[in-house]
Design an enzyme around this catalytic site. Structure first.
Site, PDB file in Angstrom:
ATOM      1  CB  ALA A  51      -0.549  -0.513   1.304  1.00  0.00           C
ATOM      2  CD  GLU A  53      -0.047  -6.445   5.731  1.00  0.00           C
ATOM      3  OE1 GLU A  53      -0.455  -5.576   4.783  1.00  0.00           O
ATOM      4  OE2 GLU A  53       1.055  -7.252   5.944  1.00  0.00           O
ATOM      5  N   GLY A  79      -0.757  -5.310   0.862  1.00  0.00           N
ATOM      6  CA  GLY A  79      -2.381  -5.435  -0.351  1.00  0.00           C
ATOM      7  C   GLY A  79      -1.742  -5.824  -1.045  1.00  0.00           C
ATOM      8  CD  GLU A 131      -4.417  -7.516   3.185  1.00  0.00           C
ATOM      9  OE1 GLU A 131      -4.659  -7.518   3.932  1.00  0.00           O
ATOM     10  OE2 GLU A 131      -3.913  -6.457   2.443  1.00  0.00           O
TER      11      GLU A 131
END
Length: 260
Positions: free
Chosen positions: A66, A135, A112, A115
């Site tokens: 991200a 993360e 992300g 994900e």
């Protein structure tokens, strides 16, 4: 529709969405998530598209995570809202899409990015792919479904280790874990993925959409997967594709499915 951070091409009923932020290693920011959400929704309604392939531009990254600069100063409420909106508008939407979505993972798929790949129905990786959920090194946990989808794919123990250590795994390790279905040379990634997509396209679209729904039901709290399968199986009998498929089988010819 014009998009800021993605490219779309459609050929032989396969739509390829390429995340195009190479200078940022295709990192997910709000604009990119918005672009992806709009594009997937439009393609889901396009009768000329039967399979969607999602990939990243260049050879270095699928999505390297991200865009941290966007949320570094968020509050508790803003952080929760970021995760909720992202999951609803894109990640959960892809997972439950009636059309198959295949992630063609080239290079880094981190945070992300992993994900996003896990939200797709399955994954093909290039041999230079590296995957992980880092993360916790930022004082966070995965917020776009990573804590839920990773255990479903690799098992609880491996997911716990990957998330708590923040370690990256290779493409071959990801295949061994069941995180990706295939590993191929970088240069063959899209062509190999398209071969799989063409195999899917030969089959009945309505039946495929019901198969996706039934499989997902087994991983959804409060849903009985067997019950969903029974109902979905029954609905297939009311389609033209069922009549075409069974007739073609009995007549010893290839079926021509219309999705009706």
């Amino acid at each position: 529709m014009d998009y800021e951070n993605i490219l779309i091409s459609i050929e032989e009923k396969i739509a390829t969405i390429t995340i195009n932020r190479p200078t940022k290693l295709n990192a997910l920011n709000k604009a990119t998530i918005s672009d992806l959400s709009k594009a997937v929704k439009l393609l889901s309604k396009n009768d000329d598209v039967r399979v969607i392939v999602l990939t990243g531009s260049g050879e270095k990254a699928f999505v390297a995570g991200a865009d941290i600069s966007e949320f570094a100063n968020y509050t508790i409420v803003e952080g929760a809202q970021l995760a909720a909106e992202g999951q609803e508008s894109l990640f959960d939407f892809i997972e439950n899409l009636k059309k198959p979505v295949i992630a063609a993972v080239n290079g880094f798929a981190l945070g992300g990015g992993l994900e996003l790949a896990m939200a797709c129905h399955f994954r093909v990786a290039s041999d230079n792919a590296k995957m992980g959920l880092p993360e916790v090194t930022l004082g966070l946990i995965p917020g776009y479904g990573g804590t839920q989808r990773l255990p479903q794919l690799v098992g609880k123990g491996r997911a716990m280790e990957m998330i708590m250590t923040a370690a990256m795994i290779s493409a071959e390790e990801a295949k061994q874990y069941g995180l990706v279905n295939h590993v191929v040379p970088q240069a063959e990634l899209l062509s190999f993925t398209n071969v799989i997509a063409h195999k899917i396209i030969k089959n009945a679209p309505f039946a495929i959409s019901k198969a996706i729904k039934a499989i997902n039901a087994n991983f959804t709290d409060g849903k009985n997967g067997f019950d969903t399968e029974i109902k979905s199986f029954g609905k297939c009998f009311g389609t033209q594709d069922f009549k075409e498929g069974t007739t073609a089988f009995l007549e010893k010819r290839k079926a021509e499915f219309t999705g009706k």
